[in-house]
Design a protein around this motif. Structure first.
Motif, PDB file in Angstrom:
ATOM      1  N   ILE A 140      -0.850  12.349   6.511  1.00  0.00           N
ATOM      2  CA  ILE A 140      -2.126  12.881   6.002  1.00  0.00           C
ATOM      3  C   ILE A 140      -2.936  11.776   5.323  1.00  0.00           C
ATOM      4  CG2 ILE A 140      -3.178  14.444   4.313  1.00  0.00           C
ATOM      5  CD1 ILE A 140      -0.879  16.377   4.841  1.00  0.00           C
ATOM      6  N   VAL A 141      -2.273  11.001   4.476  1.00  0.00           N
ATOM      7  CA  VAL A 141      -2.972   9.926   3.772  1.00  0.00           C
ATOM      8  C   VAL A 141      -3.569   8.933   4.770  1.00  0.00           C
ATOM      9  CG1 VAL A 141      -2.679   7.965   2.198  1.00  0.00           C
ATOM     10  CG2 VAL A 141      -1.612  10.163   1.675  1.00  0.00           C
ATOM     11  N   ASP A 142      -2.873   8.724   5.884  1.00  0.00           N
ATOM     12  CA  ASP A 142      -3.370   7.784   6.892  1.00  0.00           C
ATOM     13  C   ASP A 142      -4.403   8.414   7.832  1.00  0.00           C
ATOM     14  OD1 ASP A 142      -1.665   5.994   5.761  1.00  0.00           O
ATOM     15  OD2 ASP A 142      -0.138   6.109   7.332  1.00  0.00           O
ATOM     16  N   GLY A 143      -4.729   9.686   7.605  1.00  0.00           N
ATOM     17  CA  GLY A 143      -5.742  10.341   8.431  1.00  0.00           C
ATOM     18  C   GLY A 143      -5.232  10.759   9.800  1.00  0.00           C
ATOM     19  N   ARG A 144      -3.891  10.711   9.994  1.00  0.00           N
ATOM     20  CA  ARG A 144      -3.334  11.073  11.299  1.00  0.00           C
ATOM     21  C   ARG A 144      -2.929  12.536  11.367  1.00  0.00           C
ATOM     22  NH1 ARG A 144       1.480   8.411  11.736  1.00  0.00           N
ATOM     23  NH2 ARG A 144       1.353   7.507   9.650  1.00  0.00           N
ATOM     24  N   SER A 145      -2.943  13.223  10.227  1.00  0.00           N
ATOM     25  CA  SER A 145      -2.614  14.644  10.225  1.00  0.00           C
ATOM     26  C   SER A 145      -3.397  15.306   9.104  1.00  0.00           C
ATOM     27  CB  SER A 145      -1.111  14.855  10.047  1.00  0.00           C
ATOM     28  OG  SER A 145      -0.794  16.232  10.135  1.00  0.00           O
ATOM     29  N   ASP A 146      -3.232  16.613   8.959  1.00  0.00           N
ATOM     30  CA  ASP A 146      -3.902  17.340   7.890  1.00  0.00           C
ATOM     31  C   ASP A 146      -2.914  18.344   7.306  1.00  0.00           C
ATOM     32  OD1 ASP A 146      -4.312  20.194   9.060  1.00  0.00           O
ATOM     33  OD2 ASP A 146      -4.897  18.830  10.679  1.00  0.00           O
ATOM     34  N   PRO A 147      -3.227  18.903   6.145  1.00  0.00           N
ATOM     35  CA  PRO A 147      -2.256  19.769   5.461  1.00  0.00           C
ATOM     36  C   PRO A 147      -1.815  20.981   6.290  1.00  0.00           C
ATOM     37  CG  PRO A 147      -3.990  19.115   3.942  1.00  0.00           C
ATOM     38  CD  PRO A 147      -4.404  18.619   5.290  1.00  0.00           C
ATOM     39  N   TYR A 148      -2.693  21.500   7.151  1.00  0.00           N
ATOM     40  CA  TYR A 148      -2.314  22.687   7.933  1.00  0.00           C
ATOM     41  C   TYR A 148      -1.310  22.359   9.006  1.00  0.00           C
ATOM     42  CZ  TYR A 148      -5.750  24.785   5.239  1.00  0.00           C
ATOM     43  OH  TYR A 148      -6.413  25.229   4.151  1.00  0.00           O
ATOM     44  N   ALA A 191      -9.587  21.517   9.066  1.00  0.00           N
ATOM     45  CA  ALA A 191      -8.730  20.468   8.506  1.00  0.00           C
ATOM     46  C   ALA A 191      -8.501  19.347   9.512  1.00  0.00           C
ATOM     47  CB  ALA A 191      -7.406  21.065   8.046  1.00  0.00           C
ATOM     48  N   ALA A 208      -9.684  15.305   9.066  1.00  0.00           N
ATOM     49  CA  ALA A 208      -8.622  14.334   8.772  1.00  0.00           C
ATOM     50  C   ALA A 208      -8.971  12.870   9.049  1.00  0.00           C
ATOM     51  CB  ALA A 208      -7.333  14.735   9.491  1.00  0.00           C
ATOM     52  N   PRO A 209      -9.503  12.560  10.245  1.00  0.00           N
ATOM     53  CA  PRO A 209      -9.725  11.136  10.531  1.00  0.00           C
ATOM     54  C   PRO A 209     -10.744  10.475   9.612  1.00  0.00           C
ATOM     55  CG  PRO A 209     -10.000  12.500  12.516  1.00  0.00           C
ATOM     56  CD  PRO A 209      -9.929  13.429  11.353  1.00  0.00           C
ATOM     57  N   THR A 234     -11.088  11.047   6.258  1.00  0.00           N
ATOM     58  CA  THR A 234     -10.763  11.135   4.834  1.00  0.00           C
ATOM     59  C   THR A 234     -10.197   9.829   4.286  1.00  0.00           C
ATOM     60  OG1 THR A 234      -8.598  12.040   5.397  1.00  0.00           O
ATOM     61  CG2 THR A 234     -10.328  13.611   4.861  1.00  0.00           C
ATOM     62  N   GLN A 250      -8.836  21.424  -0.615  1.00  0.00           N
ATOM     63  CA  GLN A 250      -9.473  21.501   0.709  1.00  0.00           C
ATOM     64  C   GLN A 250     -10.958  21.167   0.611  1.00  0.00           C
ATOM     65  OE1 GLN A 250      -7.099  21.610   2.769  1.00  0.00           O
ATOM     66  NE2 GLN A 250      -5.683  22.300   1.177  1.00  0.00           N
ATOM     67  N   ARG A 287     -11.339  17.557   0.396  1.00  0.00           N
ATOM     68  CA  ARG A 287     -11.228  16.902   1.702  1.00  0.00           C
ATOM     69  C   ARG A 287     -12.550  16.959   2.465  1.00  0.00           C
ATOM     70  NH1 ARG A 287      -6.270  15.447   3.298  1.00  0.00           N
ATOM     71  NH2 ARG A 287      -6.713  15.647   5.510  1.00  0.00           N
TER      72      ARG A 287
END
Lengths: 320, 320
Positions: free
Chosen positions: A300-308, B40, B44-45, B47, B133, B136
């Motif tokens: 998530i921090v790297d922008g490759r995923s999201d919390p959901y 979300a 993501a990309p 953030t 959220q 984000r």
């Protein structure tokens, strides 16, 4: 000794009025002991007798003093009183224990009173989790009334107040304007308003503002309960008998309208959900020694995923 | 129109600086829209670029004024600023929206500023869930700084503050003695202390108390950060440039010590857990149309079961 005592012996002694056994049981639930489930099972048949009274309000309004005055008045009428003083604010200070000692002195020689401060310990679900369990201990130990005193701002306190059969909201004159008080968000939860320090200038205005607010009819606490406003000067025990009467009236009303049972079923639902959530939260953290959660967070921090998406993956792991 | 717009189009427009698209995206996450997961994923990309600054303190300390002054100073340096004003106190009042409008007027003609109030809506996990959220959304929309302003007492606010890279704790002279402030439990979370209303009597004493507290070394925010104390008179924008400098210094420090990344991984872990918990909570309530949970709660109220046993049974059902 106590460490080797069986849970059922601890419960027997607590019900017998032994403060040490009572304290030990609360510590077991607070610390997340492996014997938690056993404790809960032993307590269950003895619960349901205590009236649970929440007491909240902004800092400086005189909550501790009011609690003390209430304890005295209730003791004078022969009732056994437990107090849980909930302080969610300071996970680090250890202030709760100090507070305990100061308060205990006043009632040190009275075994009809038991006072315990609950502070955030970081275990499991925190206070939202440990307070109801401590309440079950005092209930099972046979206290007639359990007072839960909390700092009155913020959602977690409102959650704690939701444990109560009857919630007292304390205000005092000159605490700032009505809007500020309304922002504190504690007005809606009141079953009884207490204007403490009622000998001070501005008390009439505070009462007027509360009356006006009640008249707006925005509070929906049930079919017909008219939220009373009781004036007190807790430091001199003035108005406290009236307050005790209001508490008794509210209990009668709750029973008459089936609300006591409804509130308690709701409370039990919340408790079950809190236990389940705490269990699952622990499991999440433990999946592959925490590597799963940390890895998903990294993505998530790297922008490759999201919390959901991460939550989906974690849920799949939890269920497999 | 907006209702039919695709999520990716909304995100594109929000990144393009269109306030309406931004507002709509936040509403989608706040309201628990079925399109949440899609939102979300689209965000993501984009953030990770915003510095997140939390701003908290007891009521009356001047948080709104300070936020406004900060926004002005940051705008003057050319930065785009988002504000989330978190008010966990009043689920019923609708006060958040009103506050929005009042504040918005000041910056109405500036599209480099976006202000949104977050109030408890009772959906899913509440503010602890919707605020990250919304953050984000603002982050992905390209704001350089997002200010999160919260009422500063209670565990839920501390949780909200945990979203921030940098947390400002505001105090003011004469807000009560130091012990009362310590009870508020907000001192430990400070990366920067702000003594607002510093032209008032008692400011020196407040600063002294803070220095003393810092010297006690009870705060452990990392290897070498020395929590600065900035004096401001926000209503006259005095000291605000120094405050902006302290915020910038803290960001530099975070990056240099690898702390920014560490805090963000921790934040992502919390977010994942919050989403999972909300999902499971919803599932619990829905099991057999709520009959399972209600039935288990009934058994507890009747003393035939306890929260642990009930939780076991519910977990077994959830997993089957």
């Amino acid at each position: 000794m106590a460490a080797e005592m069986t849970v059922s012996e601890l419960v027997r002694r607590a019900r017998d009025g032994q403060a040490r056994a009572l304290g030990r049981l609360i510590s077991l639930v607070e610390d997340g002991s492996p014997r938690l489930a056993e404790v809960a099972a032993e307590l269950a048949p003895h619960t349901g007798g205590a009236q649970v009274v929440g007491l909240t309000g902004p800092p400086g309004v005189g909550k501790s003093t009011s609690t003390s005055a209430l304890v005295k008045a209730l003791r004078a009428s022969g009732r056994r009183v437990g107090v849980l003083a909930v302080d969610p604010s300071s996970p680090f200070s250890g202030g709760a224990l100090l507070g305990d000692r100061v308060r205990m002195q006043e009632h040190a020689t009275d075994d009809g009173v038991f006072i315990r401060s609950m502070a955030t310990r970081g275990h499991l679900g925190g206070l939202a989790w440990s307070t109801p369990q401590a309440l079950r201990v005092l209930d099972a130990a046979g206290f007639d009334i359990v007072l839960i005193e909390t700092v009155g701002v913020g959602q977690s306190e409102v959650d704690v107040v939701s444990l109560a059969d009857t919630t007292l909201v304390l205000l005092a004159p000159g605490m700032g304007d009505g809007i500020q008080a309304a922002k504190a968000g504690i007005l809606e939860v009141a079953d009884v308003f207490v204007v403490n320090k009622a000998d001070r200038e501005g008390a009439d205005q505070t009462v007027r503002e509360l009356k006006y607010m009640i008249s707006l009819g925005r509070r929906e606490k049930g079919p017909s309960w008219r939220t009373p406003i009781v004036r007190t000067v807790a430091a001199r025990s003035e108005g406290v008998d009236e307050l005790v009467q209001a508490v008794t009236d509210h209990r009668d009303w709750l029973i008459e309208h089936g609300e006591l049972d409804a509130r308690r079923v709701q409370r039990a639902e919340n408790e079950i959900q809190a236990v389940v959530a705490a269990r699952l939260r622990a499991e999440m953290g433990e999946l592959r020694g925490g590597a799963t959660l940390a890895g998903l967070a990294r993505e998530i921090v790297d922008g490759r995923s999201d919390p959901y998406r991460a939550a989906e993956q974690l849920l799949a792991d939890l269920r497999s």
